[in-house]
Design an enzyme around this catalytic site. Structure first.
Site, PDB file in Angstrom:
ATOM      1  N   ARG A   1      -1.350   4.398  -4.683  1.00  0.00           N
ATOM      2  CA  ARG A   1      -2.211   3.294  -5.115  1.00  0.00           C
ATOM      3  C   ARG A   1      -1.798   1.988  -4.448  1.00  0.00           C
ATOM      4  O   ARG A   1      -0.836   1.972  -3.662  1.00  0.00           O
ATOM      5  CB  ARG A   1      -2.156   3.151  -6.646  1.00  0.00           C
ATOM      6  CG  ARG A   1      -0.752   3.074  -7.204  1.00  0.00           C
ATOM      7  CD  ARG A   1      -0.749   3.165  -8.718  1.00  0.00           C
ATOM      8  NE  ARG A   1       0.619   3.172  -9.220  1.00  0.00           N
ATOM      9  CZ  ARG A   1       0.964   2.785 -10.437  1.00  0.00           C
ATOM     10  NH1 ARG A   1       0.046   2.386 -11.306  1.00  0.00           N
ATOM     11  NH2 ARG A   1       2.228   2.801 -10.829  1.00  0.00           N
TER      12      ARG A   1
ATOM     13  N   THR B   1       5.558   7.803  -5.105  1.00  0.00           N
ATOM     14  CA  THR B   1       4.955   9.104  -4.792  1.00  0.00           C
ATOM     15  C   THR B   1       6.045  10.012  -4.249  1.00  0.00           C
ATOM     16  O   THR B   1       6.223  11.148  -4.673  1.00  0.00           O
ATOM     17  CB  THR B   1       3.848   8.920  -3.744  1.00  0.00           C
ATOM     18  OG1 THR B   1       2.942   7.905  -4.218  1.00  0.00           O
ATOM     19  CG2 THR B   1       3.095  10.215  -3.495  1.00  0.00           C
TER      20      THR B   1
ATOM     21  N   GLY C   1      10.142   3.764   6.623  1.00  0.00           N
ATOM     22  CA  GLY C   1       9.029   3.214   5.837  1.00  0.00           C
ATOM     23  C   GLY C   1       9.218   1.723   5.604  1.00  0.00           C
ATOM     24  O   GLY C   1      10.295   1.296   5.160  1.00  0.00           O
ATOM     25  N   ILE C   2       8.185   0.925   5.867  1.00  0.00           N
ATOM     26  CA  ILE C   2       8.278  -0.528   5.684  1.00  0.00           C
ATOM     27  C   ILE C   2       8.555  -0.859   4.210  1.00  0.00           C
ATOM     28  O   ILE C   2       9.258  -1.836   3.911  1.00  0.00           O
ATOM     29  CB  ILE C   2       6.991  -1.231   6.179  1.00  0.00           C
ATOM     30  CG1 ILE C   2       7.145  -2.752   6.208  1.00  0.00           C
ATOM     31  CG2 ILE C   2       5.771  -0.858   5.333  1.00  0.00           C
ATOM     32  CD1 ILE C   2       8.074  -3.257   7.291  1.00  0.00           C
ATOM     33  N   ASP C   3       8.092  -0.010   3.316  1.00  0.00           N
ATOM     34  CA  ASP C   3       8.335  -0.225   1.885  1.00  0.00           C
ATOM     35  C   ASP C   3       9.814  -0.102   1.560  1.00  0.00           C
ATOM     36  O   ASP C   3      10.382  -0.900   0.796  1.00  0.00           O
ATOM     37  CB  ASP C   3       7.523   0.759   1.027  1.00  0.00           C
ATOM     38  CG  ASP C   3       7.842   2.225   1.354  1.00  0.00           C
ATOM     39  OD1 ASP C   3       8.280   2.519   2.486  1.00  0.00           O
ATOM     40  OD2 ASP C   3       7.659   3.065   0.470  1.00  0.00           O
TER      41      ASP C   3
ATOM     42  N   ASP D   1      13.576   4.246  -5.035  1.00  0.00           N
ATOM     43  CA  ASP D   1      12.160   3.994  -5.268  1.00  0.00           C
ATOM     44  C   ASP D   1      11.525   5.250  -5.833  1.00  0.00           C
ATOM     45  O   ASP D   1      11.330   6.237  -5.120  1.00  0.00           O
ATOM     46  CB  ASP D   1      11.466   3.589  -3.947  1.00  0.00           C
ATOM     47  CG  ASP D   1      10.023   3.145  -4.204  1.00  0.00           C
ATOM     48  OD1 ASP D   1       9.448   2.484  -3.322  1.00  0.00           O
ATOM     49  OD2 ASP D   1       9.481   3.460  -5.282  1.00  0.00           O
TER      50      ASP D   1
ATOM     51  N   ILE E   1       0.849  -1.186   0.000  1.00  0.00           N
ATOM     52  CA  ILE E   1       0.000   0.000   0.000  1.00  0.00           C
ATOM     53  C   ILE E   1       0.886   1.237   0.000  1.00  0.00           C
ATOM     54  O   ILE E   1       1.591   1.507   0.980  1.00  0.00           O
ATOM     55  CB  ILE E   1      -0.957   0.018   1.197  1.00  0.00           C
ATOM     56  CG1 ILE E   1      -1.831  -1.245   1.204  1.00  0.00           C
ATOM     57  CG2 ILE E   1      -1.821   1.282   1.162  1.00  0.00           C
ATOM     58  CD1 ILE E   1      -2.782  -1.356   2.382  1.00  0.00           C
ATOM     59  N   GLY E   2       0.869   1.952  -1.136  1.00  0.00           N
ATOM     60  CA  GLY E   2       1.667   3.166  -1.270  1.00  0.00           C
ATOM     61  C   GLY E   2       0.783   4.388  -1.141  1.00  0.00           C
ATOM     62  O   GLY E   2      -0.440   4.278  -0.980  1.00  0.00           O
ATOM     63  N   ASN E   3       1.364   5.550  -1.263  1.00  0.00           N
ATOM     64  CA  ASN E   3       0.591   6.788  -1.121  1.00  0.00           C
ATOM     65  C   ASN E   3      -0.186   7.161  -2.371  1.00  0.00           C
ATOM     66  O   ASN E   3      -1.020   8.067  -2.323  1.00  0.00           O
ATOM     67  CB  ASN E   3       1.525   7.932  -0.709  1.00  0.00           C
ATOM     68  CG  ASN E   3       1.907   7.837   0.761  1.00  0.00           C
ATOM     69  OD1 ASN E   3       1.128   8.165   1.632  1.00  0.00           O
ATOM     70  ND2 ASN E   3       3.095   7.334   1.037  1.00  0.00           N
TER      71      ASN E   3
HETATM   72  N1  LIG Z   1      -1.411   4.448 -13.335  1.00  0.00           N
HETATM   73  C1  LIG Z   1      -0.733   5.212 -12.450  1.00  0.00           C
HETATM   74  N2  LIG Z   1      -1.347   5.677 -11.342  1.00  0.00           N
HETATM   75  C2  LIG Z   1      -0.656   6.436 -10.436  1.00  0.00           C
HETATM   76  N3  LIG Z   1       0.642   6.805 -10.574  1.00  0.00           N
HETATM   77  C3  LIG Z   1       1.271   6.372 -11.681  1.00  0.00           C
HETATM   78  C4  LIG Z   1       0.631   5.546 -12.644  1.00  0.00           C
HETATM   79  N4  LIG Z   1       1.532   5.261 -13.613  1.00  0.00           N
HETATM   80  C5  LIG Z   1       2.659   5.859 -13.270  1.00  0.00           C
HETATM   81  N5  LIG Z   1       2.519   6.571 -12.136  1.00  0.00           N
HETATM   82  C6  LIG Z   1       3.576   7.371 -11.521  1.00  0.00           C
HETATM   83  O1  LIG Z   1       4.046   6.641 -10.381  1.00  0.00           O
HETATM   84  C7  LIG Z   1       4.065   7.475  -9.246  1.00  0.00           C
HETATM   85  C8  LIG Z   1       3.561   6.677  -8.089  1.00  0.00           C
HETATM   86  O2  LIG Z   1       4.524   5.676  -7.870  1.00  0.00           O
HETATM   87  P1  LIG Z   1       4.075   4.241  -7.371  1.00  0.00           P
HETATM   88  O3  LIG Z   1       5.326   3.533  -6.986  1.00  0.00           O
HETATM   89  O4  LIG Z   1       3.191   3.614  -8.340  1.00  0.00           O
HETATM   90  O5  LIG Z   1       3.132   4.612  -6.145  1.00  0.00           O
HETATM   91  P2  LIG Z   1       3.233   4.442  -4.579  1.00  0.00           P
HETATM   92  O6  LIG Z   1       4.063   5.590  -4.100  1.00  0.00           O
HETATM   93  O7  LIG Z   1       1.798   4.522  -4.177  1.00  0.00           O
HETATM   94  O8  LIG Z   1       3.853   3.100  -4.299  1.00  0.00           O
HETATM   95  C9  LIG Z   1       3.137   8.633  -9.503  1.00  0.00           C
HETATM   96  O9  LIG Z   1       3.684   9.785  -8.889  1.00  0.00           O
HETATM   97  C10 LIG Z   1       3.088   8.736 -11.022  1.00  0.00           C
HETATM   98  O10 LIG Z   1       4.052   9.687 -11.461  1.00  0.00           O
HETATM   99  C1  LIG Z   2       8.790   7.925   2.065  1.00  0.00           C
HETATM  100  C2  LIG Z   2       7.509   7.151   1.857  1.00  0.00           C
HETATM  101  C3  LIG Z   2       6.303   8.040   2.015  1.00  0.00           C
HETATM  102  C4  LIG Z   2       7.519   6.559   0.449  1.00  0.00           C
HETATM  103  O1  LIG Z   2       6.275   5.941   0.207  1.00  0.00           O
HETATM  104  P1  LIG Z   2       5.628   5.871  -1.274  1.00  0.00           P
HETATM  105  O2  LIG Z   2       6.208   6.961  -2.081  1.00  0.00           O
HETATM  106  O3  LIG Z   2       6.051   4.544  -1.797  1.00  0.00           O
HETATM  107  O4  LIG Z   2       4.175   5.972  -1.088  1.00  0.00           O
HETATM  108  C5  LIG Z   2       7.432   5.971   2.870  1.00  0.00           C
HETATM  109  O5  LIG Z   2       8.619   5.214   2.757  1.00  0.00           O
HETATM  110  C6  LIG Z   2       7.286   6.448   4.301  1.00  0.00           C
HETATM  111  O6  LIG Z   2       6.191   6.730   4.738  1.00  0.00           O
HETATM  112  N1  LIG Z   2       8.445   6.512   5.065  1.00  0.00           N
HETATM  113  C7  LIG Z   2       8.423   6.867   6.452  1.00  0.00           C
HETATM  114  C8  LIG Z   2       9.560   7.805   6.815  1.00  0.00           C
HETATM  115  C9  LIG Z   2      10.952   7.248   6.582  1.00  0.00           C
HETATM  116  O7  LIG Z   2      11.111   6.328   5.748  1.00  0.00           O
HETATM  117  O8  LIG Z   2      11.908   7.732   7.239  1.00  0.00           O
HETATM  118  K   LIG Z   3       2.382  10.773   3.361  1.00  0.00           K
END
Ligand SMILES: Nc1ncnc2c1ncn2[C@@H]1O[C@H](COP(=O)(O)OP(=O)(O)O)[C@@H](O)[C@H]1O
Ligand SMILES: CC(C)(COP(=O)(O)O)[C@@H](O)C(=O)NCCC(=O)O
Ligand SMILES: [K+]
Length: 281
Positions: A17, A151, A126-128, A148, A13-15
């Site tokens: 999608r 967002t 961030g867990i991601d 990465d 779950i990202g910011n």
């Molecule tokens: N279909 C899409 N929906 C949303 N973002 C997208 C899409 N395709 C490409 N992107 C790009 O990817 C970025 C989001 O990165 P992503 O790794 O998918 O999201 P998250 O941060 O939720 O993990 C957006 O800022 C946008 O520039």
């Molecule tokens: C920096 C992030 C928002 C990236 O998340 P994403 O762009 O994948 O949605 C996420 O890793 C987060 O919430 N981190 C917490 C703060 C830190 O990593 O120090």
């Molecule tokens: K945030």
């Protein structure tokens, strides 16, 4: 919760999608993205008996059709093991409200930092970021730097002892365009997907001026961090993931080919990290 050859789902779950992965045991079968989903879909997921029952909001029909023979006919070349119901779901989330929503699912395992064998993690990491680093490092080796392009654009690195070196966070490509489009009176919202080629640095119209400002500084920043990484760890590896990975890699290839050629592009790093954590030895 996840047995050897079981069918299970992973959800990142990202910011922006949701990112989904379907596993057959340790094997990553397929991945796809969806928007955030309402609780009603979570409840439907809890009822589904076979992969064919997966709610369309979760597994879009086109995706199901593409894999039809795998998901339904028992006589298929590789008949699926029975899908447990409710399907086991492993979640890694950086959006607390979404984590709370998905915790209502009856067979869920939320991955937390303590479960990741990396050393030196700080509590708000961030867990991601940790999972992607674990997935990349255990696949290709440490020292490892993960970029990465999500967002947020993040740099996260660990040394040869699998200990966190640290990292950095900045607004991703899409977020930078969105902020200029939303927080100013006259600037248009630039769509990341719409930019075919690199703009001139010294642009002579508003749209290219925005593209130039955002793209060249993000690329300069990526180059700067990578060069610093290689000064610290000359043999350090680099992997890149995230929704903007392809567009940024294309630009890096145009501007800094020697750097681009040494990057490993892998969108599924987090799913690999999750699998290593939930796997039954
Ligand atoms: N279909 C899409 N929906 C949303 N973002 C997208 C899409 N395709 C490409 N992107 C790009 O990817 C970025 C989001 O990165 P992503 O790794 O998918 O999201 P998250 O941060 O939720 O993990 C957006 O800022 C946008 O520039
Ligand atoms: C920096 C992030 C928002 C990236 O998340 P994403 O762009 O994948 O949605 C996420 O890793 C987060 O919430 N981190 C917490 C703060 C830190 O990593 O120090
Ligand atoms: K945030």
């Amino acid at each position: 919760m996840i047995k050897k050859n079981n069918i299970w789902l992973a959800l990142e779950i990202g910011n922006s999608r949701l990112h989904w992965a379907l596993f057959f045991g340790a094997k990553l079968d397929s991945t796809w993205n969806t928007d955030y989903l309402p609780e009603s879909v979570i409840q439907q997921l809890a009822q589904c008996q076979t992969l064919n029952d997966l709610p369309p909001e979760i597994l879009p029909p086109i995706h199901k059709q593409a894999n039809q023979e795998k998901y339904t006919s028992p006589s298929s070349p590789c008949p699926l093991p029975p899908a447990p119901c409710p399907l086991p779901l492993a979640i890694a989330s950086v959006v607390p409200s979404q984590t709370a929503l998905w915790q209502t699912y009856p067979n869920v395992r939320v991955i937390t930092l303590e479960q990741i064998p990396l050393k030196g993690l700080y509590p708000t990491l961030g867990i991601d970021r940790a999972l992607a680093l674990w997935g990349a490092g255990k696949t290709w080796g440490f020292p490892m730097l993960v970029i990465d392009a999500g967002t947020a654009l993040t740099f996260t690195a660990a040394d040869a002892d699998e200990c966190l070196v640290g990292g950095a966070i900045l607004p991703g490509l899409g977020l930078q365009f969105t902020s200029l489009g939303q927080k100013t009176g006259q600037l248009p919202l630039i769509e990341t997907q719409a930019i075919a080629s690199l703009p001139p640095r010294f642009a002579l119209n508003t749209t290219e001026a925005i593209q130039s400002g955002v793209i060249y500084t993000i690329l300069a920043g990526i180059k700067d961090f990578i060069e610093n990484w290689w000064q610290l760890f000359p043999m350090g590896k680099i992997a890149i993931k995230g929704g903007d990975r392809t567009i940024l890699l294309n630009y890096l290839q145009a501007l800094y080919p020697a750097i681009a050629s040494r990057l490993t592009v892998e969108p599924n790093l987090i799913f690999w990290g999750i699998e290593k954590i939930v796997r039954i030895p």
